[in-house]
Write a protein that holds these residues in place. Structure first.
Motif, mmCIF file in Angstrom:
data_model
loop_
_atom_site.group_PDB
_atom_site.id
_atom_site.type_symbol
_atom_site.label_atom_id
_atom_site.label_comp_id
_atom_site.label_asym_id
_atom_site.label_seq_id
_atom_site.Cartn_x
_atom_site.Cartn_y
_atom_site.Cartn_z
ATOM 1 N N ILE A 1 -9.409 -116.051 -1.942
ATOM 2 C CA ILE A 1 -8.186 -115.100 -1.869
ATOM 3 C C ILE A 1 -8.280 -114.136 -0.885
ATOM 4 C CG2 ILE A 1 -6.770 -113.518 -2.836
ATOM 5 C CD1 ILE A 1 -7.359 -114.827 -5.767
ATOM 6 N N ILE A 2 -9.452 -113.522 -0.881
ATOM 7 C CA ILE A 2 -9.714 -112.668 0.424
ATOM 8 C C ILE A 2 -9.833 -113.235 1.630
ATOM 9 C CG2 ILE A 2 -11.690 -110.904 1.213
ATOM 10 C CD1 ILE A 2 -12.355 -110.374 -1.572
ATOM 11 N N LEU B 1 -7.656 -110.575 3.535
ATOM 12 C CA LEU B 1 -7.600 -109.087 2.994
ATOM 13 C C LEU B 1 -8.886 -108.380 3.163
ATOM 14 C CD1 LEU B 1 -6.190 -110.260 -0.609
ATOM 15 C CD2 LEU B 1 -5.001 -109.573 1.357
ATOM 16 N N GLU B 2 -8.777 -107.998 4.469
ATOM 17 C CA GLU B 2 -10.125 -107.380 5.099
ATOM 18 C C GLU B 2 -10.316 -106.014 4.236
ATOM 19 O OE1 GLU B 2 -8.912 -106.815 9.060
ATOM 20 O OE2 GLU B 2 -8.877 -108.715 9.390
ATOM 21 N N ASP B 3 -9.536 -105.343 3.711
ATOM 22 C CA ASP B 3 -9.967 -103.890 3.020
ATOM 23 C C ASP B 3 -10.245 -104.114 1.431
ATOM 24 O OD1 ASP B 3 -9.699 -102.808 5.399
ATOM 25 O OD2 ASP B 3 -7.710 -102.184 4.863
ATOM 26 N N ILE B 4 -10.419 -105.534 1.186
ATOM 27 C CA ILE B 4 -10.624 -105.759 -0.320
ATOM 28 C C ILE B 4 -11.817 -106.428 -0.720
ATOM 29 C CG2 ILE B 4 -9.786 -106.837 -2.516
ATOM 30 C CD1 ILE B 4 -7.049 -106.245 -1.551
ATOM 31 N N ALA B 5 -12.882 -106.116 -1.552
ATOM 32 C CA ALA B 5 -13.890 -106.702 -1.943
ATOM 33 C C ALA B 5 -13.746 -107.374 -3.137
ATOM 34 C CB ALA B 5 -15.025 -105.736 -2.012
ATOM 35 N N ILE C 1 -11.009 -106.649 -7.334
ATOM 36 C CA ILE C 1 -10.239 -107.658 -7.779
ATOM 37 C C ILE C 1 -10.409 -107.806 -9.298
ATOM 38 C CG2 ILE C 1 -8.816 -109.745 -7.758
ATOM 39 C CD1 ILE C 1 -9.633 -110.085 -4.728
ATOM 40 N N ASP C 2 -9.674 -107.432 -10.389
ATOM 41 C CA ASP C 2 -9.779 -107.451 -11.751
ATOM 42 C C ASP C 2 -9.507 -108.622 -12.086
ATOM 43 O OD1 ASP C 2 -9.307 -107.275 -14.500
ATOM 44 O OD2 ASP C 2 -9.677 -105.140 -14.547
#
Length: 86
Positions: free
Chosen positions: A12-13, A18-22, A26-27
């Motif tokens: 998904i990233i 989605l560069e700012d998400i690790a 993500i739950d």
């Protein structure tokens, strides 16, 4: 389940840039659309293509079931696992 869930989160990233998400952000049970991760219909199309390419999963965009699968990472994991058993 955690390794497949993490694999999906990374996909998904990567697919949606989605560069700012690790992965840890993500739950597994958080909504992917709306209030959760905030994805939109174009993101859903891109994810559908990635799922087909990476897991050989064919989805019907008009199907109510498909909308259910895209609710969360957890529901996508269930979809992939059910397809693998067929």
């Amino acid at each position: 389940m955690s390794s497949l869930a993490d694999e999906l989160k990374q996909m998904i990233i990567d697919v949606l840039a989605l560069e700012d998400i690790a992965i840890d952000d993500i739950d597994n049970d958080a909504p992917l659309f709306g209030e959760g991760l905030g994805l939109d219909s174009i993101d859903a199309l891109e994810l559908g293509v990635a799922l087909k390419k990476n897991y050989n999963i064919h989805l019907n965009a008009e199907s109510t079931e498909t909308r259910e699968y895209f609710k969360s990472v957890h529901s996508l994991v269930q979809l992939i696992e059910s397809q693998r058993q067929n």
